[in-house]
Motif scaffolding. Structure first.
Motif, PDB file in Angstrom:
ATOM      1  N   ILE A   8     -51.487 -15.479   3.436  1.00 34.38           N
ATOM      2  CA  ILE A   8     -50.213 -16.183   3.614  1.00 34.38           C
ATOM      3  C   ILE A   8     -50.378 -17.674   3.324  1.00 34.38           C
ATOM      4  O   ILE A   8     -49.547 -18.296   2.651  1.00 34.38           O
ATOM      5  CB  ILE A   8     -49.672 -15.951   5.039  1.00 34.38           C
ATOM      6  N   VAL A   9     -51.475 -18.264   3.828  1.00 35.22           N
ATOM      7  CA  VAL A   9     -51.710 -19.692   3.610  1.00 35.22           C
ATOM      8  C   VAL A   9     -51.813 -20.004   2.120  1.00 35.22           C
ATOM      9  O   VAL A   9     -51.200 -20.963   1.623  1.00 35.22           O
ATOM     10  CB  VAL A   9     -52.999 -20.135   4.350  1.00 35.22           C
ATOM     11  N   TYR A  10     -52.552 -19.193   1.380  1.00 32.49           N
ATOM     12  CA  TYR A  10     -52.733 -19.479  -0.047  1.00 32.49           C
ATOM     13  C   TYR A  10     -51.492 -19.128  -0.861  1.00 32.49           C
ATOM     14  O   TYR A  10     -51.221 -19.773  -1.880  1.00 32.49           O
ATOM     15  CB  TYR A  10     -53.973 -18.749  -0.577  1.00 32.49           C
ATOM     16  N   GLY A  11     -50.737 -18.125  -0.413  1.00 30.97           N
ATOM     17  CA  GLY A  11     -49.479 -17.841  -1.099  1.00 30.97           C
ATOM     18  C   GLY A  11     -48.490 -18.982  -0.962  1.00 30.97           C
ATOM     19  O   GLY A  11     -47.872 -19.419  -1.943  1.00 30.97           O
ATOM     20  N   VAL A  46     -55.442 -27.932   7.284  1.00 30.62           N
ATOM     21  CA  VAL A  46     -54.654 -27.751   8.513  1.00 30.62           C
ATOM     22  C   VAL A  46     -54.166 -26.306   8.642  1.00 30.62           C
ATOM     23  O   VAL A  46     -54.267 -25.692   9.718  1.00 30.62           O
ATOM     24  CB  VAL A  46     -53.469 -28.733   8.529  1.00 30.62           C
ATOM     25  N   ALA A  47     -53.648 -25.733   7.545  1.00 37.48           N
ATOM     26  CA  ALA A  47     -53.096 -24.385   7.601  1.00 37.48           C
ATOM     27  C   ALA A  47     -54.176 -23.347   7.893  1.00 37.48           C
ATOM     28  O   ALA A  47     -53.955 -22.406   8.686  1.00 37.48           O
ATOM     29  CB  ALA A  47     -52.388 -24.057   6.286  1.00 37.48           C
ATOM     30  N   LEU A  48     -55.354 -23.484   7.288  1.00 35.62           N
ATOM     31  CA  LEU A  48     -56.441 -22.541   7.562  1.00 35.62           C
ATOM     32  C   LEU A  48     -56.955 -22.696   8.991  1.00 35.62           C
ATOM     33  O   LEU A  48     -57.367 -21.709   9.623  1.00 35.62           O
ATOM     34  CB  LEU A  48     -57.579 -22.742   6.565  1.00 35.62           C
ATOM     35  N   TRP A  49     -56.939 -23.930   9.511  1.00 40.57           N
ATOM     36  CA  TRP A  49     -57.327 -24.132  10.914  1.00 40.57           C
ATOM     37  C   TRP A  49     -56.327 -23.453  11.850  1.00 40.57           C
ATOM     38  O   TRP A  49     -56.712 -22.820  12.842  1.00 40.57           O
ATOM     39  CB  TRP A  49     -57.411 -25.626  11.192  1.00 40.57           C
ATOM     40  N   ILE A  50     -55.041 -23.577  11.536  1.00 42.07           N
ATOM     41  CA  ILE A  50     -54.025 -22.887  12.352  1.00 42.07           C
ATOM     42  C   ILE A  50     -54.185 -21.374  12.257  1.00 42.07           C
ATOM     43  O   ILE A  50     -53.998 -20.647  13.247  1.00 42.07           O
ATOM     44  CB  ILE A  50     -52.613 -23.316  11.897  1.00 42.07           C
ATOM     45  N   ALA A  51     -54.558 -20.876  11.069  1.00 40.52           N
ATOM     46  CA  ALA A  51     -54.757 -19.440  10.897  1.00 40.52           C
ATOM     47  C   ALA A  51     -55.986 -18.930  11.635  1.00 40.52           C
ATOM     48  O   ALA A  51     -56.126 -17.721  11.829  1.00 40.52           O
ATOM     49  CB  ALA A  51     -54.876 -19.106   9.409  1.00 40.52           C
ATOM     50  N   GLY A  52     -56.883 -19.844  12.060  1.00 36.80           N
ATOM     51  CA  GLY A  52     -58.042 -19.440  12.840  1.00 36.80           C
ATOM     52  C   GLY A  52     -59.346 -19.399  12.078  1.00 36.80           C
ATOM     53  O   GLY A  52     -60.342 -18.873  12.586  1.00 36.80           O
ATOM     54  N   LEU A  53     -59.398 -19.967  10.866  1.00 37.46           N
ATOM     55  CA  LEU A  53     -60.623 -19.941  10.080  1.00 37.46           C
ATOM     56  C   LEU A  53     -61.575 -21.023  10.582  1.00 37.46           C
ATOM     57  O   LEU A  53     -61.200 -22.191  10.707  1.00 37.46           O
ATOM     58  CB  LEU A  53     -60.298 -20.166   8.604  1.00 37.46           C
ATOM     59  N   SER A  54     -62.826 -20.637  10.843  1.00 37.77           N
ATOM     60  CA  SER A  54     -63.794 -21.592  11.392  1.00 37.77           C
ATOM     61  C   SER A  54     -64.169 -22.672  10.387  1.00 37.77           C
ATOM     62  O   SER A  54     -64.398 -23.825  10.752  1.00 37.77           O
ATOM     63  CB  SER A  54     -65.060 -20.842  11.845  1.00 37.77           C
ATOM     64  N   LEU A  79     -67.065 -13.428   7.003  1.00 38.59           N
ATOM     65  CA  LEU A  79     -68.210 -13.849   7.810  1.00 38.59           C
ATOM     66  C   LEU A  79     -67.825 -14.036   9.266  1.00 38.59           C
ATOM     67  O   LEU A  79     -68.620 -13.782  10.165  1.00 38.59           O
ATOM     68  CB  LEU A  79     -68.780 -15.157   7.264  1.00 38.59           C
ATOM     69  N   GLN A  80     -66.589 -14.480   9.489  1.00 39.24           N
ATOM     70  CA  GLN A  80     -66.135 -14.716  10.858  1.00 39.24           C
ATOM     71  C   GLN A  80     -65.949 -13.404  11.607  1.00 39.24           C
ATOM     72  O   GLN A  80     -66.055 -13.363  12.829  1.00 39.24           O
ATOM     73  CB  GLN A  80     -64.842 -15.523  10.830  1.00 39.24           C
ATOM     74  N   GLY A  81     -65.631 -12.331  10.874  1.00 40.93           N
ATOM     75  CA  GLY A  81     -65.589 -11.004  11.463  1.00 40.93           C
ATOM     76  C   GLY A  81     -64.479 -10.779  12.465  1.00 40.93           C
ATOM     77  O   GLY A  81     -64.719 -10.172  13.517  1.00 40.93           O
ATOM     78  N   GLU A  82     -63.274 -11.253  12.190  1.00 35.36           N
ATOM     79  CA  GLU A  82     -62.153 -11.048  13.111  1.00 35.36           C
ATOM     80  C   GLU A  82     -61.157 -10.019  12.593  1.00 35.36           C
ATOM     81  O   GLU A  82     -60.022  -9.963  13.056  1.00 35.36           O
ATOM     82  CB  GLU A  82     -61.452 -12.380  13.380  1.00 35.36           C
ATOM     83  N   GLY A  83     -61.559  -9.248  11.601  1.00 34.23           N
ATOM     84  CA  GLY A  83     -60.718  -8.159  11.147  1.00 34.23           C
ATOM     85  C   GLY A  83     -59.667  -8.556  10.144  1.00 34.23           C
ATOM     86  O   GLY A  83     -59.724  -9.617   9.505  1.00 34.23           O
ATOM     87  N   LEU A  84     -58.656  -7.688  10.059  1.00 32.14           N
ATOM     88  CA  LEU A  84     -57.640  -7.827   9.020  1.00 32.14           C
ATOM     89  C   LEU A  84     -56.657  -8.965   9.293  1.00 32.14           C
ATOM     90  O   LEU A  84     -56.066  -9.512   8.359  1.00 32.14           O
ATOM     91  CB  LEU A  84     -56.884  -6.499   8.895  1.00 32.14           C
ATOM     92  N   THR A  85     -56.481  -9.332  10.550  1.00 30.16           N
ATOM     93  CA  THR A  85     -55.489 -10.357  10.892  1.00 30.16           C
ATOM     94  C   THR A  85     -55.793 -11.687  10.221  1.00 30.16           C
ATOM     95  O   THR A  85     -54.910 -12.333   9.650  1.00 30.16           O
ATOM     96  CB  THR A  85     -55.428 -10.545  12.419  1.00 30.16           C
ATOM     97  N   LEU A  86     -57.058 -12.096  10.268  1.00 28.59           N
ATOM     98  CA  LEU A  86     -57.441 -13.364   9.662  1.00 28.59           C
ATOM     99  C   LEU A  86     -57.289 -13.316   8.140  1.00 28.59           C
ATOM    100  O   LEU A  86     -56.857 -14.295   7.521  1.00 28.59           O
ATOM    101  CB  LEU A  86     -58.878 -13.712  10.034  1.00 28.59           C
ATOM    102  N   LEU A  87     -57.624 -12.180   7.524  1.00 32.07           N
ATOM    103  CA  LEU A  87     -57.464 -12.050   6.075  1.00 32.07           C
ATOM    104  C   LEU A  87     -55.995 -12.159   5.671  1.00 32.07           C
ATOM    105  O   LEU A  87     -55.664 -12.782   4.657  1.00 32.07           O
ATOM    106  CB  LEU A  87     -58.042 -10.718   5.599  1.00 32.07           C
ATOM    107  N   ILE A  88     -55.106 -11.552   6.461  1.00 33.07           N
ATOM    108  CA  ILE A  88     -53.669 -11.671   6.179  1.00 33.07           C
ATOM    109  C   ILE A  88     -53.217 -13.126   6.318  1.00 33.07           C
ATOM    110  O   ILE A  88     -52.441 -13.639   5.501  1.00 33.07           O
ATOM    111  CB  ILE A  88     -52.870 -10.750   7.111  1.00 33.07           C
ATOM    112  N   GLY A  89     -53.718 -13.806   7.349  1.00 31.09           N
ATOM    113  CA  GLY A  89     -53.381 -15.215   7.527  1.00 31.09           C
ATOM    114  C   GLY A  89     -53.843 -16.070   6.359  1.00 31.09           C
ATOM    115  O   GLY A  89     -53.111 -16.957   5.887  1.00 31.09           O
ATOM    116  N   VAL A  90     -55.058 -15.795   5.859  1.00 30.16           N
ATOM    117  CA  VAL A  90     -55.566 -16.521   4.695  1.00 30.16           C
ATOM    118  C   VAL A  90     -54.676 -16.273   3.476  1.00 30.16           C
ATOM    119  O   VAL A  90     -54.342 -17.193   2.722  1.00 30.16           O
ATOM    120  CB  VAL A  90     -57.028 -16.111   4.408  1.00 30.16           C
TER     121      VAL A  90
END
Length: 372
Positions: A280-283, A226-234, A267-278
């Motif tokens: 935060i989710v794992y932290g 759920v958290a990764l889906w909210i963060a925008g991960l496909s 792979l999704q290629g949405e830049g740094l924002t998605l990586l930061i979201g990932v």
């Protein structure tokens, strides 16, 4: 004099029996897999069967319903994960040259400037290697099918194991109420009380750990999906489920899931924002697991330290293969209870106590003499 000799003989017989059992287990390892897997699943499912049986449902029907429910859940999980995972791998292979180009033009220059290094990638050589291996990868499926045709017996053995597991589960769950009294009846009568107490402690440790850890896995799989889906991960669903399942092995679930999530984000290629979201989710997930789920659902009183779990899985896997990994935790629970018994016996032994009691009495006598 005869009693100590009888005790030593009994200890020697028990030790020889244990060694013989380990040797037999090692020799029969290749054929024990369905029986050990079925026994582990039966142990996990026994509370559900007992609950259904307490509702006046015939035990055979309760066993059948529980096995069907577990089989359906595993099959559904397989059908969900495999196609998505295959698509992610194909996407990764297709975009790997682009990712390498981004690393060479963006990431490495920034690192070189900050660290004072001069690291570069030979993109041309990497592309040539990828193109060569990509052609080989196209021939991978026909080669695998050919191997399956040649190794028909191995395929038959795998199918046999898959069929045997629910059969073993059914008979163990069906006979469980009669199996335990039958095993208790063969224990030597002077050892019944102590053996029963130790077995109950092992069952308590193991059941709390396994069923608590299963709850942790389910909660974490739901949270990460759920958290990764909210963060925008496909690929939130497969990555979240894999992370939750791998959390059974301490540290491996978090680390492996984080790597998968980072790769999927790249792979999704949405830049740094998605990586930061990932990140935060794992932290937050690590905090949730360490300070909420594990203490409340597993419990620190069990005493199976994460490093001990990792060592047990690796050691038994090295010695006995896949079957060894399945029995690693039950054996670890038994060893833990045995160590507790040894610790109690040590602290109560005359060797540990020494002359502490006489010394305390002498101090009391000296103080009483001074008072007089």
């Amino acid at each position: 004099m005869s009693l100590p000799r009888a005790g030593r003989l009994q200890t020697a017989l028990w030790a020889a029996s244990g060694i013989a059992f380990l040797v037999l287990f090692w020799l029969l390892g290749p054929i024990l897999t369905p029986f050990v897997v079925g026994a582990v699943f039966a142990y996990l499912c026994d509370p559900a069967v007992n609950w259904l049986a307490s509702k006046r449902l015939p035990r055979p029907l309760a066993v059948l319903l529980v096995i069907l429910a577990m089989g359906s859940a595993i099959l559904l999980l397989f059908l969900i994960l495999v196609p998505i995972f295959w698509r992610e791998v194909a996407t990764f292979v297709a975009r790997l040259p682009e990712l390498l180009e981004a690393v060479d033009t963006r990431l490495l220059p920034a690192l070189n400037e900050r660290l004072g290094t001069d690291v570069q990638l030979d993109i041309a050589a990497l592309r040539e290697w990828l193109s060569e291996n990509q052609e080989q990868a196209k021939q991978l499926l026909p080669a695998l099918l050919g191997q399956l045709r040649e190794g028909g017996m191995a395929l038959v053995g795998l199918a046999t194991n898959i069929v045997l597991i629910p059969i073993v589960m059914f008979y163990l769950l069906q006979e469980w109420p009669r199996l335990i009294p039958a095993l208790r009846s063969v224990i030597p009568r002077p050892m019944v009380e102590s053996t029963t107490r130790i077995v109950e402690q092992i069952d308590s440790v193991l059941s709390e750990f396994l069923r608590g850890q299963l709850s942790v896995m389910l909660v974490l799989a739901t949270y990460y999906s759920v958290a990764l889906w909210i963060a925008g991960l496909s690929f939130a669903l497969p990555v979240g489920i894999i992370t939750g399942l791998l959390s059974f092995i301490p540290f491996v679930g978090f680390g492996g899931g984080l790597i998968l999530a980072i790769l999927a984000a790249l792979l999704q290629g949405e830049g740094l924002t998605l990586l930061i979201g990932v990140g935060i989710v794992y932290g937050l997930g690590q905090l949730l697991e360490s300070y909420v789920l594990t203490p409340y659902l597993v419990g620190e009183r069990i005493g199976l330290h994460p490093l001990a779990v990792i060592f047990a899985l690796m050691a038994f896997g090295q010695l006995f293969g896949f079957v060894g990994m399945l029995v690693a935790l039950p054996v670890s629970a038994a060893i833990l209870v045995g160590l507790r018994e040894v610790r109690t016996a040590w602290f109560e032994s005359p060797l540990y106590l020494g002359d502490a009691e006489p010394a305390s009495r002498r101090e009391q006598d000296t103080e009483s003499g001074h008072d007089r």
